[in-house]
Design an enzyme around this catalytic site. Sequence first.
Site, mmCIF file in Angstrom:
data_model
loop_
_atom_site.group_PDB
_atom_site.id
_atom_site.type_symbol
_atom_site.label_atom_id
_atom_site.label_comp_id
_atom_site.label_asym_id
_atom_site.label_seq_id
_atom_site.Cartn_x
_atom_site.Cartn_y
_atom_site.Cartn_z
ATOM 1 C CG HIS A 72 35.175 24.734 64.093
ATOM 2 N ND1 HIS A 72 33.771 24.680 63.522
ATOM 3 C CD2 HIS A 72 35.036 23.466 64.545
ATOM 4 C CE1 HIS A 72 32.942 23.715 63.588
ATOM 5 N NE2 HIS A 72 33.613 22.829 64.316
ATOM 6 C CE1 TYR A 201 29.124 31.891 65.108
ATOM 7 C CE2 TYR A 201 27.550 32.846 66.544
ATOM 8 C CZ TYR A 201 28.815 32.178 66.312
ATOM 9 O OH TYR A 201 29.503 31.657 67.347
ATOM 10 N N PRO A 292 24.479 34.349 74.665
ATOM 11 C CG PRO A 292 23.159 32.699 74.165
ATOM 12 C CD PRO A 292 22.946 34.050 75.078
ATOM 13 C CE LYS A 296 34.632 35.518 73.206
ATOM 14 N NZ LYS A 296 35.635 34.700 72.598
ATOM 15 C CE1 TYR A 384 32.277 32.813 67.239
ATOM 16 C CE2 TYR A 384 34.113 31.417 66.959
ATOM 17 C CZ TYR A 384 32.698 31.687 67.071
ATOM 18 O OH TYR A 384 31.680 30.664 66.966
HETATM 19 P P1 FAD Z 1 27.394 26.543 86.226
HETATM 20 O O1 FAD Z 1 27.689 25.950 85.141
HETATM 21 O O2 FAD Z 1 26.204 27.564 86.405
HETATM 22 O O3 FAD Z 1 27.752 25.865 87.599
HETATM 23 C C1 FAD Z 1 27.267 26.430 88.944
HETATM 24 C C2 FAD Z 1 27.217 24.907 89.780
HETATM 25 O O4 FAD Z 1 26.820 25.656 91.078
HETATM 26 C C3 FAD Z 1 26.053 24.206 89.171
HETATM 27 O O5 FAD Z 1 26.614 23.032 89.267
HETATM 28 C C4 FAD Z 1 24.950 24.342 90.209
HETATM 29 O O6 FAD Z 1 24.204 23.276 90.641
HETATM 30 C C5 FAD Z 1 25.975 24.495 91.586
HETATM 31 N N1 FAD Z 1 25.363 25.317 92.686
HETATM 32 C C6 FAD Z 1 24.279 26.245 92.516
HETATM 33 N N2 FAD Z 1 23.673 26.570 93.947
HETATM 34 C C7 FAD Z 1 24.395 25.943 94.594
HETATM 35 C C8 FAD Z 1 24.476 25.763 96.103
HETATM 36 N N3 FAD Z 1 23.686 26.537 96.794
HETATM 37 N N4 FAD Z 1 25.484 24.847 96.644
HETATM 38 C C9 FAD Z 1 26.005 23.983 96.030
HETATM 39 N N5 FAD Z 1 25.923 24.037 94.450
HETATM 40 C C10 FAD Z 1 25.359 24.993 94.089
HETATM 41 N N6 FAD Z 1 27.351 29.817 77.121
HETATM 42 C C11 FAD Z 1 28.034 29.406 75.994
HETATM 43 O O7 FAD Z 1 29.288 30.080 75.759
HETATM 44 N N7 FAD Z 1 27.236 28.906 74.882
HETATM 45 C C12 FAD Z 1 26.065 28.362 75.206
HETATM 46 O O8 FAD Z 1 25.348 28.318 74.141
HETATM 47 C C13 FAD Z 1 25.294 28.427 76.421
HETATM 48 N N8 FAD Z 1 24.087 28.244 76.839
HETATM 49 C C14 FAD Z 1 23.771 28.159 77.888
HETATM 50 C C15 FAD Z 1 22.476 27.808 78.446
HETATM 51 C C16 FAD Z 1 21.895 27.824 79.710
HETATM 52 C C17 FAD Z 1 20.491 27.349 79.747
HETATM 53 C C18 FAD Z 1 22.757 28.217 80.514
HETATM 54 C C19 FAD Z 1 22.199 28.573 82.117
HETATM 55 C C20 FAD Z 1 23.929 28.941 80.339
HETATM 56 C C21 FAD Z 1 24.504 28.591 78.978
HETATM 57 N N9 FAD Z 1 25.660 29.183 78.657
HETATM 58 C C22 FAD Z 1 26.303 29.128 77.387
HETATM 59 C C23 FAD Z 1 26.593 29.692 79.645
HETATM 60 C C24 FAD Z 1 27.599 28.514 80.261
HETATM 61 O O9 FAD Z 1 27.091 27.501 80.511
HETATM 62 C C25 FAD Z 1 27.837 28.997 81.543
HETATM 63 O O10 FAD Z 1 28.523 30.267 81.525
HETATM 64 C C26 FAD Z 1 28.948 28.162 82.347
HETATM 65 O O11 FAD Z 1 28.275 27.094 82.937
HETATM 66 C C27 FAD Z 1 29.552 28.751 83.590
HETATM 67 O O12 FAD Z 1 30.206 27.851 84.247
HETATM 68 P P2 FAD Z 1 30.229 28.229 85.943
HETATM 69 O O13 FAD Z 1 30.939 27.025 86.525
HETATM 70 O O14 FAD Z 1 30.518 29.541 86.366
HETATM 71 O O15 FAD Z 1 28.514 28.059 86.327
HETATM 72 C C1 DHB Z 2 27.463 27.202 70.403
HETATM 73 C C2 DHB Z 2 26.680 28.197 71.074
HETATM 74 C C3 DHB Z 2 27.185 29.627 70.830
HETATM 75 O O1 DHB Z 2 26.394 30.514 71.547
HETATM 76 C C4 DHB Z 2 27.967 29.884 69.991
HETATM 77 O O2 DHB Z 2 28.040 31.383 69.569
HETATM 78 C C5 DHB Z 2 28.558 29.266 69.255
HETATM 79 C C6 DHB Z 2 28.483 27.675 69.509
HETATM 80 C C7 DHB Z 2 27.101 25.945 70.659
HETATM 81 O O3 DHB Z 2 26.346 25.459 71.448
HETATM 82 O O4 DHB Z 2 27.950 25.023 70.276
#
Ligand code: FAD
Ligand code: DHB
Length: 392
Positions: A72, A201, A292, A296, A384
């Site tokens: 994009h 958006y 979200p 980021k 962004y």
């Molecule tokens: P996570 O992806 O949460 O990974 C953590 C891992 O640790 C998981 O697999 C979990 O099962 C594991 N874990 C937890 N506890 C334990 C334990 N005790 N022992 C072993 N393993 C464990 N970001 C965006 O940019 N856009 C979005 O639209 C967006 N939507 C989201 C929707 C939801 C519902 C959530 C929760 C988050 C969203 N985010 C979004 C944020 C983004 O997905 C996270 O910032 C990203 O997943 C961070 O990665 P991470 O590896 O730090 O954590």
């Molecule tokens: C998506 C999610 C967001 O929060 C955003 O700002 C842009 C894209 C996505 O899920 O594609």
Amino acid sequence: MRTQVGIVGAGPAGLLLAHLLDRAGVDCVVLEARSRAYCEERQRAGLLEQGTVDLLNELNVGDRLAREGLVHHGLALRFEGVSHRIPLSDLTGGKSVVIYGQTEVVKDLIAARLASGRDIRFEAEALALEGLDTAAPGISFREHGREDTLTCDFIAGCDGFHGICRAGLSQSALTIYERDYPFGWIGILSDSPPVSHELIYVNHDRGFALFTMRSPHVSRLYLQCDVDEDIANWPDARIWEELRRRLGDHDPPVPQGAVTQKNVTPMRSFVAAPMRHGALFLAGDAAHIVPPTGAKGLNLAAADVRVLARALIAFYTERSPRLLDRYSDVCLKRVWKAQRFSWWMTSMLHRFHGDTPFERRMQLAELDYITGSPAGMTTLAENYVGLPFEDL
Ligand code: FAD
Ligand code: DHB
């Protein structure tokens, strides 16, 4: 069991860190509470900054991303029924972002690690951390009903917001900064083409909406909703009707399709500082959450482990703790800028309960300024696509 770096969590942070360490010959073990299928299907983010794409390519896990990711070069902000394009690439010296689901990033990282003969201990739940201030810290964990301890030099707490690594620290060791927002997002995945080839958006009197995608045939659509919204109150027909109303008079209208996934996400800003406690290094959502808007979360998780891997590798190759000592400060500088951007995008684009007519005019004036001024557009664009990384 013994390893150099014990990684808790196989989300994007834990998996990327494991790949970065493998490449440098640093030994690590990944413990993940959930099953492989659960990790691969969890619907979350979808937008990758250029720096995150570069990192995946550097790790040789970018082939499918290059084939299937949607590049994009711009996005639209839509308010008072009119769309305004922000030409991201023109404003940032050619940088772009890529739409590629977090599910796909996780699948690629898992497959590549397993293909190289290394393992990920799925369904191995970390229970507690021990001896963080000693030379041999440990992670006690339960795998298939059996308890064991993984002894390591360092522990990477990549276990997300609800994990045990941050939660097990004494509250006096942490400073928590947080803000809850009085609304959430309904998110759906639909078998329908995106309404536009670029993201839209929308700031609307009825609330925020975001039109994004996962492929040319699958849309990802979000609607601002009440913070405690029950998804049962949102049958598909109501969601489509609300998406149509918030997009307004748009050509073409929103294409409809089968809804394959539906959920409500709360909105929160959260930082736990510092990100290091003795042998424990927190990374990704374990240390910080952003609302979200602006996407980021996943990108910050990637930025943290890039710094952590460099620091750990410097420790093992040069016996230098200098970068480990700087880990928290270096990460937090980027984290706070991403927090500011996510908070600003959220504030500018959502309706707040009880906002006065004056506050509403301020919001619209800000959108008018941001979309009408090259300086305003550049401010949005450079954040962004992702701010430059600091030299270590
Ligand atoms: P996570 O992806 O949460 O990974 C953590 C891992 O640790 C998981 O697999 C979990 O099962 C594991 N874990 C937890 N506890 C334990 C334990 N005790 N022992 C072993 N393993 C464990 N970001 C965006 O940019 N856009 C979005 O639209 C967006 N939507 C989201 C929707 C939801 C519902 C959530 C929760 C988050 C969203 N985010 C979004 C944020 C983004 O997905 C996270 O910032 C990203 O997943 C961070 O990665 P991470 O590896 O730090 O954590
Ligand atoms: C998506 C999610 C967001 O929060 C955003 O700002 C842009 C894209 C996505 O899920 O594609």
